[in-house]
Design a protein around this motif. Sequence first.
Motif, PDB file in Angstrom:
ATOM      1  N   GLN A   7       7.582   2.545 -11.918  1.00  0.00           N
ATOM      2  CA  GLN A   7       6.531   1.457 -12.023  1.00  0.00           C
ATOM      3  C   GLN A   7       7.265   0.308 -11.392  1.00  0.00           C
ATOM      4  O   GLN A   7       8.660  -0.007 -11.767  1.00  0.00           O
ATOM      5  CB  GLN A   7       6.230   1.147 -13.274  1.00  0.00           C
TER       6      GLN A   7
ATOM      7  N   TYR B 241       3.485   1.390  -8.110  1.00  0.00           N
ATOM      8  CA  TYR B 241       4.749   2.408  -8.318  1.00  0.00           C
ATOM      9  C   TYR B 241       5.398   2.584  -6.992  1.00  0.00           C
ATOM     10  O   TYR B 241       4.807   2.486  -5.911  1.00  0.00           O
ATOM     11  CB  TYR B 241       4.070   3.821  -8.977  1.00  0.00           C
TER      12      TYR B 241
ATOM     13  N   SER C 159       4.369   4.811  -3.800  1.00  0.00           N
ATOM     14  CA  SER C 159       3.706   5.925  -3.959  1.00  0.00           C
ATOM     15  C   SER C 159       2.197   5.852  -4.335  1.00  0.00           C
ATOM     16  O   SER C 159       1.334   6.638  -3.957  1.00  0.00           O
ATOM     17  CB  SER C 159       4.396   6.720  -5.039  1.00  0.00           C
ATOM     18  N   ARG C 160       1.872   4.862  -5.016  1.00  0.00           N
ATOM     19  CA  ARG C 160       0.677   4.484  -5.224  1.00  0.00           C
ATOM     20  C   ARG C 160       0.548   2.908  -6.024  1.00  0.00           C
ATOM     21  O   ARG C 160       1.812   2.434  -6.165  1.00  0.00           O
ATOM     22  CB  ARG C 160       0.187   5.408  -6.541  1.00  0.00           C
ATOM     23  N   PRO C 161      -0.652   2.357  -6.208  1.00  0.00           N
ATOM     24  CA  PRO C 161      -0.514   0.914  -6.477  1.00  0.00           C
ATOM     25  C   PRO C 161       0.456   0.792  -7.651  1.00  0.00           C
ATOM     26  O   PRO C 161       0.106   1.325  -8.762  1.00  0.00           O
ATOM     27  CB  PRO C 161      -1.925   0.793  -6.681  1.00  0.00           C
TER      28      PRO C 161
ATOM     29  N   LYS D 240       0.788  -1.432   0.042  1.00  0.00           N
ATOM     30  CA  LYS D 240      -0.117   0.031  -0.020  1.00  0.00           C
ATOM     31  C   LYS D 240       0.948   1.145  -0.031  1.00  0.00           C
ATOM     32  O   LYS D 240       2.048   1.138   0.274  1.00  0.00           O
ATOM     33  CB  LYS D 240      -0.673   0.110   1.228  1.00  0.00           C
ATOM     34  N   PRO D 241       0.465   2.388  -0.383  1.00  0.00           N
ATOM     35  CA  PRO D 241       1.097   3.456  -0.468  1.00  0.00           C
ATOM     36  C   PRO D 241       1.663   3.921   0.869  1.00  0.00           C
ATOM     37  O   PRO D 241       1.065   3.705   1.949  1.00  0.00           O
ATOM     38  CB  PRO D 241       0.042   4.772  -0.831  1.00  0.00           C
TER      39      PRO D 241
ATOM     40  N   GLU E 161       9.836   8.421  -9.672  1.00  0.00           N
ATOM     41  CA  GLU E 161       8.691   7.419  -9.495  1.00  0.00           C
ATOM     42  C   GLU E 161       9.164   6.394 -10.482  1.00  0.00           C
ATOM     43  O   GLU E 161       9.126   6.917 -11.389  1.00  0.00           O
ATOM     44  CB  GLU E 161       7.348   7.938  -9.554  1.00  0.00           C
TER      45      GLU E 161
END
Length: 134
Positions: A92, A77, A73-75, A56-57, A90
């Motif tokens: 992937q 990434y 940072s986000r799903p 999770k972030p 950032e």
Amino acid sequence: MSKRGIPYVWGGTTDRGYDCSGLTLKAYAAAGIELPRTAEEQYNAFTRKIAWDDLKPGDLVFFHGLGHVGMISRPGYMVHAPHTGDVVKEEQLSAWRKDSFVGAVRPDRKGVERWAQIQKQRRAPAPAMPTATL
């Protein structure tokens, strides 16, 4: 995320440059959580580990035998300071990253406090041993 574009600097913990663990250290300090300095120490500070499929972030993700850390940072990434000659960015989470994944942690104040107590005990001098006399 506001640190994107800042150069990688080995040992860096400021906006003049970050290394991977310096970046995560700074991010969590902004949230009021004090992390250990190195990637390995950050991983070992927490007993609860997070699986790849449960990220999770905010989770810290570790790679290459605990030689590198990034933060989700986000799903799908992570943000990280990759290596000399690069900048905070950032990225992937690729199959290559998954292959080098060691584990992840979800830092919390209690975990850091527990780690600090263990480190303090490790640094304490050994108790004096009784000496036998004849």
